[in-house]
Design an enzyme around this catalytic site. Structure first.
Site, PDB file in Angstrom:
ATOM      1  N   TYR A 160       0.848  -1.206   0.000  1.00  0.00           N
ATOM      2  CA  TYR A 160       0.000   0.000   0.000  1.00  0.00           C
ATOM      3  C   TYR A 160       0.879   1.250   0.000  1.00  0.00           C
ATOM      4  O   TYR A 160       0.714   2.152  -0.822  1.00  0.00           O
ATOM      5  CB  TYR A 160      -0.922  -0.011   1.222  1.00  0.00           C
TER       6      TYR A 160
HETATM    7  N1  LIG Z   1      -8.288   7.189   6.528  1.00  0.00           N
HETATM    8  C1  LIG Z   1      -6.986   7.287   6.778  1.00  0.00           C
HETATM    9  O1  LIG Z   1      -6.548   7.189   7.930  1.00  0.00           O
HETATM   10  C2  LIG Z   1      -6.013   7.528   5.656  1.00  0.00           C
HETATM   11  C3  LIG Z   1      -4.665   7.688   5.993  1.00  0.00           C
HETATM   12  C4  LIG Z   1      -3.743   7.926   4.978  1.00  0.00           C
HETATM   13  C5  LIG Z   1      -4.167   8.026   3.668  1.00  0.00           C
HETATM   14  N2  LIG Z   1      -5.478   7.850   3.350  1.00  0.00           N
HETATM   15  C6  LIG Z   1      -5.871   7.983   1.942  1.00  0.00           C
HETATM   16  O2  LIG Z   1      -6.937   8.910   1.842  1.00  0.00           O
HETATM   17  C7  LIG Z   1      -7.798   8.552   0.771  1.00  0.00           C
HETATM   18  C8  LIG Z   1      -9.211   8.397   1.278  1.00  0.00           C
HETATM   19  O3  LIG Z   1      -9.225   7.374   2.274  1.00  0.00           O
HETATM   20  P1  LIG Z   1     -10.519   6.971   3.089  1.00  0.00           P
HETATM   21  O4  LIG Z   1     -10.105   6.693   4.469  1.00  0.00           O
HETATM   22  O5  LIG Z   1     -11.597   7.942   2.814  1.00  0.00           O
HETATM   23  O6  LIG Z   1     -10.836   5.553   2.380  1.00  0.00           O
HETATM   24  P2  LIG Z   1     -12.211   4.979   1.822  1.00  0.00           P
HETATM   25  O7  LIG Z   1     -11.947   3.571   1.454  1.00  0.00           O
HETATM   26  O8  LIG Z   1     -13.305   5.258   2.790  1.00  0.00           O
HETATM   27  O9  LIG Z   1     -12.465   5.841   0.516  1.00  0.00           O
HETATM   28  C9  LIG Z   1     -11.937   5.549  -0.745  1.00  0.00           C
HETATM   29  C10 LIG Z   1     -13.085   5.553  -1.751  1.00  0.00           C
HETATM   30  O10 LIG Z   1     -12.525   5.328  -3.038  1.00  0.00           O
HETATM   31  C11 LIG Z   1     -13.350   4.438  -3.745  1.00  0.00           C
HETATM   32  N3  LIG Z   1     -12.527   3.737  -4.746  1.00  0.00           N
HETATM   33  C12 LIG Z   1     -11.524   2.869  -4.504  1.00  0.00           C
HETATM   34  N4  LIG Z   1     -11.011   2.426  -5.668  1.00  0.00           N
HETATM   35  C13 LIG Z   1     -11.717   3.038  -6.657  1.00  0.00           C
HETATM   36  C14 LIG Z   1     -11.665   2.983  -8.070  1.00  0.00           C
HETATM   37  N5  LIG Z   1     -10.792   2.189  -8.704  1.00  0.00           N
HETATM   38  N6  LIG Z   1     -12.540   3.741  -8.782  1.00  0.00           N
HETATM   39  C15 LIG Z   1     -13.427   4.544  -8.152  1.00  0.00           C
HETATM   40  N7  LIG Z   1     -13.522   4.632  -6.813  1.00  0.00           N
HETATM   41  C16 LIG Z   1     -12.682   3.890  -6.073  1.00  0.00           C
HETATM   42  C17 LIG Z   1     -13.931   3.507  -2.701  1.00  0.00           C
HETATM   43  O11 LIG Z   1     -15.165   2.926  -3.122  1.00  0.00           O
HETATM   44  C18 LIG Z   1     -14.091   4.425  -1.502  1.00  0.00           C
HETATM   45  O12 LIG Z   1     -15.406   4.939  -1.420  1.00  0.00           O
HETATM   46  C19 LIG Z   1      -7.213   7.289   0.167  1.00  0.00           C
HETATM   47  O13 LIG Z   1      -6.405   7.667  -0.923  1.00  0.00           O
HETATM   48  C20 LIG Z   1      -6.379   6.725   1.286  1.00  0.00           C
HETATM   49  O14 LIG Z   1      -5.343   5.908   0.790  1.00  0.00           O
HETATM   50  C21 LIG Z   1      -6.409   7.613   4.318  1.00  0.00           C
END
Ligand SMILES: NC(=O)c1ccc[n+]([C@@H]2O[C@H](COP(=O)([O-])OP(=O)(O)OC[C@H]3O[C@@H](n4cnc5c(N)ncnc54)[C@H](O)[C@@H]3O)[C@@H](O)[C@H]2O)c1
Length: 340
Positions: A157
């Site tokens: 990841y």
């Molecule tokens: N939540 C955290 O603590 C955290 C920490 C570091 C980084 N991030 C990053 O922040 C971003 C948002 O994270 P989050 O916590 O909201 O995660 P999440 O999984 O709730 O949201 C990601 C969304 O992207 C959609 N998605 C995934 N692959 C897709 C694709 N191929 N086409 C269209 N839609 C797609 C999913 O359906 C989901 O709704 C991500 O890039 C994640 O890697 C999150």
């Protein structure tokens, strides 16, 4: 402004899209609503976004589809001219990537390439995208600074997210595409992710079941409240990335460049032990947790702590919600949403 928010059925994308509409921006969202976790929660977020658009009287359009589908992304950009692209769709989850690397290749590498290409051809004024504290991997110098290298990821990841930063730099250099990468540190809060600790622990504790506590809760995380993340994302997107006039290839600082490219940490800057986080949750729920102590998990990072000075200097904003206040807001939402 008209903003594209990818991943707007997700935890962070939903909150960002909502905030943008509340300040009067029009929003186009794209998400494939995949079943990595409960899709009912994603659908409920999408419904609330429809409601917000009606209440605010702003334009909102939702495209249900996969960003790895180049034709779909092209179609989306052909129909709109975006002032900002806030790219949050990704396959998230550190542990899941150990068994399911393909999902990360599709969403985080192919999907990211499609977003870069689309922004390049549309001359998008600013692409802001999610990176992660996980890119710091094996670094143990604290706090984690963007000025240190991040070249030893501990999970696939993190490797895909670090790749995004490097891919962004090449487009900022070649096509002068302004890009800002934001390294989020463990985000939590209302409408959060069911695969993350706070959500899981809450569900188990209310059911009277034991919670898995890895490494006896001795590792620390820079837990960052969702509203602080949203504020940082919106402020960073308003401040378009520019080339750094002082950047030199002789001493190449990793997080800026001679291209309009930059990377920021967004974290609370005050890490807490997992055991303290659990104590705050026990207080907020009024339930004592049964703890199942387990060894450290494969691929886990021991501690995270964000150095947020670069973010503060650039956008004059510093996250400041403490874990007590943040967890209380999460628990209030959880009890209301699940009626427990
Ligand atoms: N939540 C955290 O603590 C955290 C920490 C570091 C980084 N991030 C990053 O922040 C971003 C948002 O994270 P989050 O916590 O909201 O995660 P999440 O999984 O709730 O949201 C990601 C969304 O992207 C959609 N998605 C995934 N692959 C897709 C694709 N191929 N086409 C269209 N839609 C797609 C999913 O359906 C989901 O709704 C991500 O890039 C994640 O890697 C999150």
């Amino acid at each position: 402004m008209k903003c594209l928010v990818t991943g707007n059925a997700g935890f962070i994308g939903f909150h960002v899209a909502k905030r943008l509409m509340e300040r009067g921006d029009s929003v186009v969202g794209i998400d494939n609503v995949n079943d990595y976790y409960d899709t009912a929660l994603k659908e409920a977020r999408l419904q609330l976004l429809e409601q917000t658009a009606r209440d605010q009287g702003v334009e909102y359009e939702f495209l249900r589809g996969n960003i790895a589908d180049k034709g779909l992304v092209e179609q989306c950009f052909a129909g709109h001219r975006f002032d900002r692209v806030i790219h949050l769709a990704a396959q998230a989850g550190v542990r899941h990537s150990i068994e399911h690397p393909d999902a990360y290749v599709e969403s985080n590498l192919v999907g990211f390439t499609n977003m870069l290409e689309a922004c390049r051809h549309a001359d998008t004024p600013h692409l802001v995208y999610a990176s992660t504290s996980s890119v710091y991997g094996a670094n143990s110098k604290m706090p984690f600074s963007e000025n240190d290298g991040a070249d030893h990821p501990l999970q696939f990841y993190a490797a895909t997210k670090r790749a995004n930063e490097l891919m962004a730099h090449s487009y900022s250099h070649l096509f002068r595409l302004p890009t800002t990468g934001l390294r989020f540190f463990t985000v939590y809060g209302p409408w959060g992710r069911p695969d993350m600790a706070l959500f899981k622990f809450t569900r188990l504790m209310l059911a009277g079941e034991p919670i898995p506590v890895f490494n006896r809760g001795h590792h620390s995380r820079d837990f960052t409240f969702i509203d602080d993340i949203v504020e940082g994302v919106v402020k960073a997107s308003d401040d378009i990335a520019r080339p750094d006039p002082d950047w030199s290839g002789e001493q190449p600082l990793p997080a800026t460049g001679s291209a309009p490219f930059r990377i920021f940490n967004i974290g609370n800057g005050k890490p807490a032990l997992l055991s303290e986080y659990i104590e705050e949750l026990e207080k907020a729920l009024g339930v004592e947790a049964k703890k199942d102590y387990l060894p450290m998990q494969q691929g886990d990072i021991l501690d995270t702590h964000a150095d947020t000075r670069r973010l503060e200097n650039a956008i004059h904003y510093k996250p400041d919600t403490g874990i007590r206040a943040g967890i209380e807001q999460f628990v209030a939402w959880y009890r209301d949403y699940y009626r427990v």
